[in-house]
Design an enzyme around this catalytic site. Structure first.
Site, mmCIF file in Angstrom:
data_model
loop_
_atom_site.group_PDB
_atom_site.id
_atom_site.type_symbol
_atom_site.label_atom_id
_atom_site.label_comp_id
_atom_site.label_asym_id
_atom_site.label_seq_id
_atom_site.Cartn_x
_atom_site.Cartn_y
_atom_site.Cartn_z
ATOM 1 N N ILE A 385 0.839 -1.197 0.000
ATOM 2 C CA ILE A 385 0.000 0.000 0.000
ATOM 3 C C ILE A 385 0.873 1.247 0.000
ATOM 4 O O ILE A 385 0.698 2.148 -0.828
ATOM 5 C CB ILE A 385 -0.967 -0.019 1.205
ATOM 6 C CG1 ILE A 385 -1.956 -1.186 1.040
ATOM 7 C CG2 ILE A 385 -1.699 1.315 1.344
ATOM 8 C CD1 ILE A 385 -2.890 -1.409 2.192
ATOM 9 N N ASP A 487 -9.222 4.842 10.227
ATOM 10 C CA ASP A 487 -10.111 3.806 9.676
ATOM 11 C C ASP A 487 -10.068 2.537 10.534
ATOM 12 O O ASP A 487 -10.931 1.675 10.422
ATOM 13 C CB ASP A 487 -9.643 3.480 8.241
ATOM 14 C CG ASP A 487 -10.560 2.521 7.506
ATOM 15 O OD1 ASP A 487 -11.789 2.741 7.529
ATOM 16 O OD2 ASP A 487 -10.057 1.549 6.910
ATOM 17 N N GLU A 492 -12.653 -2.607 17.803
ATOM 18 C CA GLU A 492 -13.678 -2.350 16.785
ATOM 19 C C GLU A 492 -14.919 -3.173 17.094
ATOM 20 O O GLU A 492 -14.800 -4.297 17.597
ATOM 21 C CB GLU A 492 -13.136 -2.723 15.394
ATOM 22 C CG GLU A 492 -11.988 -1.818 14.969
ATOM 23 C CD GLU A 492 -11.429 -2.136 13.580
ATOM 24 O OE1 GLU A 492 -11.954 -3.041 12.904
ATOM 25 O OE2 GLU A 492 -10.458 -1.458 13.182
ATOM 26 N N HIS A 515 -13.407 0.896 9.253
ATOM 27 C CA HIS A 515 -12.506 -0.124 8.685
ATOM 28 C C HIS A 515 -12.945 -0.527 7.265
ATOM 29 O O HIS A 515 -13.158 -1.704 6.968
ATOM 30 C CB HIS A 515 -12.440 -1.363 9.590
ATOM 31 C CG HIS A 515 -11.173 -2.143 9.388
ATOM 32 N ND1 HIS A 515 -10.540 -2.816 10.403
ATOM 33 C CD2 HIS A 515 -10.404 -2.348 8.280
ATOM 34 C CE1 HIS A 515 -9.449 -3.413 9.930
ATOM 35 N NE2 HIS A 515 -9.350 -3.139 8.648
HETATM 36 P P1 NAD Z 1 2.789 -4.996 3.582
HETATM 37 O O1 NAD Z 1 3.114 -6.120 4.477
HETATM 38 O O2 NAD Z 1 2.947 -5.126 2.132
HETATM 39 O O3 NAD Z 1 3.643 -3.710 4.030
HETATM 40 C C1 NAD Z 1 3.918 -3.384 5.350
HETATM 41 C C2 NAD Z 1 5.271 -2.665 5.375
HETATM 42 O O4 NAD Z 1 5.451 -2.109 6.646
HETATM 43 C C3 NAD Z 1 6.434 -3.611 5.154
HETATM 44 O O5 NAD Z 1 7.261 -3.088 4.152
HETATM 45 C C4 NAD Z 1 7.132 -3.644 6.497
HETATM 46 O O6 NAD Z 1 8.523 -3.862 6.388
HETATM 47 C C5 NAD Z 1 6.810 -2.290 7.030
HETATM 48 N N1 NAD Z 1 6.885 -2.158 8.478
HETATM 49 C C6 NAD Z 1 6.449 -3.010 9.437
HETATM 50 N N2 NAD Z 1 6.634 -2.491 10.639
HETATM 51 C C7 NAD Z 1 7.198 -1.264 10.465
HETATM 52 C C8 NAD Z 1 7.613 -0.245 11.339
HETATM 53 N N3 NAD Z 1 7.468 -0.360 12.640
HETATM 54 N N4 NAD Z 1 8.151 0.863 10.802
HETATM 55 C C9 NAD Z 1 8.298 0.997 9.460
HETATM 56 N N5 NAD Z 1 7.929 0.057 8.586
HETATM 57 C C10 NAD Z 1 7.367 -1.050 9.090
HETATM 58 O O7 NAD Z 1 1.312 -4.579 3.947
HETATM 59 P P2 NAD Z 1 0.261 -3.790 3.039
HETATM 60 O O8 NAD Z 1 -0.486 -4.743 2.179
HETATM 61 O O9 NAD Z 1 0.924 -2.635 2.421
HETATM 62 O O10 NAD Z 1 -0.744 -3.293 4.168
HETATM 63 C C11 NAD Z 1 -0.326 -2.305 5.117
HETATM 64 C C12 NAD Z 1 -1.277 -2.273 6.288
HETATM 65 O O11 NAD Z 1 -2.587 -1.894 5.845
HETATM 66 C C13 NAD Z 1 -1.460 -3.621 6.978
HETATM 67 O O12 NAD Z 1 -1.429 -3.443 8.358
HETATM 68 C C14 NAD Z 1 -2.840 -4.067 6.545
HETATM 69 O O13 NAD Z 1 -3.442 -4.894 7.509
HETATM 70 C C15 NAD Z 1 -3.552 -2.750 6.446
HETATM 71 N N6 NAD Z 1 -4.737 -2.766 5.581
HETATM 72 C C16 NAD Z 1 -5.841 -2.074 5.984
HETATM 73 C C17 NAD Z 1 -6.986 -2.057 5.206
HETATM 74 C C18 NAD Z 1 -8.190 -1.300 5.637
HETATM 75 O O14 NAD Z 1 -9.306 -1.668 5.263
HETATM 76 N N7 NAD Z 1 -8.031 -0.247 6.372
HETATM 77 C C19 NAD Z 1 -7.019 -2.753 3.991
HETATM 78 C C20 NAD Z 1 -5.852 -3.414 3.582
HETATM 79 C C21 NAD Z 1 -4.728 -3.408 4.388
#
Ligand code: NAD
Length: 632
Positions: A385, A487, A492, A515
């Protein structure tokens, strides 16, 4: 097979051996330049159906169609070429069967020998075993009629024809039409197989001894040698929780037998329902527990039609050699779009202004209202993301900075920050996209908010537990932060009927969403195509590239090989034992790929020789074998 009684196989031609009706193809050729072509072709199809369904006599249907066709002898060569390209898929796949069993195969068709003979010659069936009509031509080569003395040109012709042929052994008829069934009804054939690969006619389905969606099924049912190890229609898929209809359609199109249920199942219900199921599809509500996995006798894969897999006991699946697939990236774009929209709304103070208007206040001013162009965006977590947001935000004219705990390649002109502190101090908008690992609890709290620029915007669409909400409220209240969009929350509501509670309720310029960052129709559609693709690829080729729990082997289509998929506990020496069996049976390995994780090993081997039962038995008997599957 020695213990089988003598069997004779009688095939229909049109829509059984070929995907199409020959007359409709002939019409495409002979009426090529006719202005009423479309209308005439439709009419021919109607008459064909009326004849096949028994609504008009075959002789009538034939005469009517020939009149419309205005075909000539020279069209027949073109017709043969076209039909050769339209042999039914499972028939073409099993050409070997025809060649091997040619002596026991007859074709009884109300079509015409002029095109059936040359086509079936390639399948090893000689003209003397092909019973069909013959055309009559005038001196200029126009097709003007047919041999009316031929039984196959008369009503109930197939019955009479088969009676006269007086074939030996059990007679098995394979066809798609009513006239094929009639041979069985008249007591001359012993079995009738309704062939539904190309057309499925309701008036014969319940009369058939067996419905066969492909020749593979017919061969499997009759223990005859086939080109594939297990007919696809025997792969049973159970989709729960109202999974998107696109997914169901894709799996059906693949030839699998799909059952659906609208609701989630509890453990006891699932334990019962999972018996005999090869592929289970769920969304987030059905818990796939160790007990359910233990009750599964055929299960190969679980498709989680959602992002996460917390509802599945992955350990139990792995130990049982059940591959789990999900759709982790299908809603990435949806989240990114919402972040962009919220950034703009917050930088313009739109939420506070909108709320004021709803209570009758008109506050037209440009103060505290900014464009996002030229502003500094800080992305924490540069994963799927975060990195996609980076690209789109640059497109909107922002300068992007990011911080990630892992080494990540900067996209576009984005700049990597050495520490979280550096990022927080520098940026106008800070957005969180880290994953949910436990260490991330409270990574943004009072200290981090204090480090941010005065008037910064803060966004969290990642996980609820990563932000200290009390600290966020404090810094919004003090004006340190200009606004926030949240979000995801530490707590929740379990369902839409439970209340939402949060210290952020009622704060101005704060966007709260339940969410839904990834919840869009498009994301649902992406999930509905991504998961079935992964499942089909695993079932058809053994590819585990997208699997959450099995070691990842990227396998492609097989060409001229048999593929053995061996899942075993990850203990030393298994590969050597497997290969010693191959060498004992003098089997040449064309390609081999072994991948392991802590629990299991997954070995994909392509071999060039027909394996036999002993090889399979010996492979299964190797200690620590979890599952063995053959594809060919
Ligand atoms: P991803 O695993 O591809 O990316 C996460 C990144 O965060 C990784 O590159 C990781 O190295 C980095 N990271 C982890 N801890 C860290 C820290 N303390 N400091 C800096 N970097 C750190 O995940 P994604 O698919 O990009 O999703 C990101 C987040 O969004 C996840 O937590 C996911 O659950 C959430 N998400 C939320 C929704 C929603 O509806 N709101 C939808 C999809 C995903």
């Amino acid at each position: 097979m020695a213990d089988q009684p003598k069997r004779t196989f009688v095939f229909d031609f049109d829509s059984t051996l070929t995907q199409v009706e020959a007359f409709e193809e002939l019409a495409e050729i002979s009426l090529k330049n006719d202005p009423d072509r479309e209308k005439k072709i439709r009419r021919i199809a109607e008459i064909t159906d009326q004849g096949v369904d028994g609504d008009i006599t075959f002789t009538e249907s034939l005469m009517m169609r020939l009149k419309i066709l205005e075909a000539r002898e020279e069209h027949l060569d073109l017709l043969v070429k076209r039909l050769n390209r339209k042999i039914s898929t499972s028939i073409a796949r099993n050409k070997e069967f025809f060649k091997q069993y040619a002596a026991d195969i007859y074709i009884v068709s109300c079509g015409f020998k002029e095109f059936i003979d040359p086509i079936m010659a390639k399948y090893g069936i000689p003209p003397e075993r092909i019973f069909a009509n013959t055309f009559r031509f005038d001196r200029k080569g126009h097709i003007v009629g047919f041999d009316r003395d031929n039984d196959l040109a008369k009503p109930d012709g197939k019955i009479e024809q088969l009676r006269k042929m007086d074939l030996p052994g059990e007679i098995h008829v394979i066809g798609d039409g009513f006239s094929d069934y009639q041979m069985r009804a008249a007591g001359i054939a012993h079995k009738f197989y309704a062939f539904t690969e190309n057309v499925s006619r309701s008036n014969i389905l319940d009369k058939a001894d067996h419905v066969t969606p492909s020749l593979d099924e017919f061969l499997y049912k009759n223990k005859l040698p086939g080109a594939i190890s297990f007919p696809k229609n025997r792969i049973k898929v159970l989709l729960l929780e109202n999974i998107h209809p696109d997914a169901e359609a894709m799996l059906r199109d693949e030839g699998y037998t799909v059952e659906t249920a609208p609701k989630a199942l509890n453990e006891d219900e699932l334990v019962k329902a999972i018996k005999g199921v090869h592929v289970l599809g769920i969304r987030s509500k059905t818990k796939v527990t160790a007990k359910a996995i233990a009750a599964a006798d055929k299960l190969m894969a679980v498709g989680a039609f959602c992002i996460g897999t917390n509802q599945i006991d992955l350990d139990a699946c792995t130990k049982a050699g059940v591959a789990v697939f999900n759709a982790p990236f299908s809603n990435t774009r949806s989240v990114v779009e919402l972040v962009i929209g919220e950034m703009i709304m917050l930088m313009r103070g739109t939420v506070a202004k909108s709320n004021a208007m709803h209570v009758g206040k008109w506050d037209k001013s440009a103060s505290d209202s900014n464009e996002i162009r030229g502003k500094k965006l800080g992305i924490i977590g540069y994963g799927n993301i975060g990195s996609q947001l980076s690209v789109l935000a640059e497109g909107l004219g922002m300068t992007v900075y990011y911080y990630d705990v892992e080494e990540k390649l900067a996209l576009g002109n984005a700049r990597k920050m050495a520490s979280l502190k550096d990022l927080l101090r520098r940026c106008d908008v800070v957005t969180l996209h880290v994953d949910g690992r436990a260490e991330n609890k409270g990574i943004i709290g009072d200290r981090e908010f204090k480090m941010m620029k005065d008037g910064a915007v803060f966004i969290n669409l990642s996980r609820g537990h990563v932000v200290d909400i009390a600290a966020l409220r404090k810094h919004l209240g003090s004006g340190k932060l200009r606004g926030a969009a949240v979000d995801v929350f530490p707590k929740e509501p379990g369902s839409n009927s439970d209340p939402f509670e949060s210290p952020l309720i009622g704060m101005p310029n704060v966007i709260l969403t339940p969410h839904v960052g990834g919840s869009t129709i498009e994301a649902q559609e992406n999930i509905a195509s991504y998961v079935p693709e992964s499942l089909v690829s695993y079932i058809n080729t053994g590819n585990t590239n997208n699997s959450v729990n099995l070691p990842q082997v990227r396998s492609t289509e097989m060409k001229g090989a048999h593929r053995l998929l061996h899942i075993h506990a990850n203990v030393p020496g298994i590969l050597a034992r497997i290969n010693s069996i191959f060498s004992k049976y003098d089997i040449n390995i064309l390609g081999q790929s072994l991948k392991t994780n802590e629990t299991i090993g997954y070995l994909v081997t392509d071999i060039d020789k027909k394996y036999n039962k002993d090889v399979m038995r010996e492979l299964k008997e190797i200690g620590h074998t979890v599952k063995l599957r053959v594809l060919y």
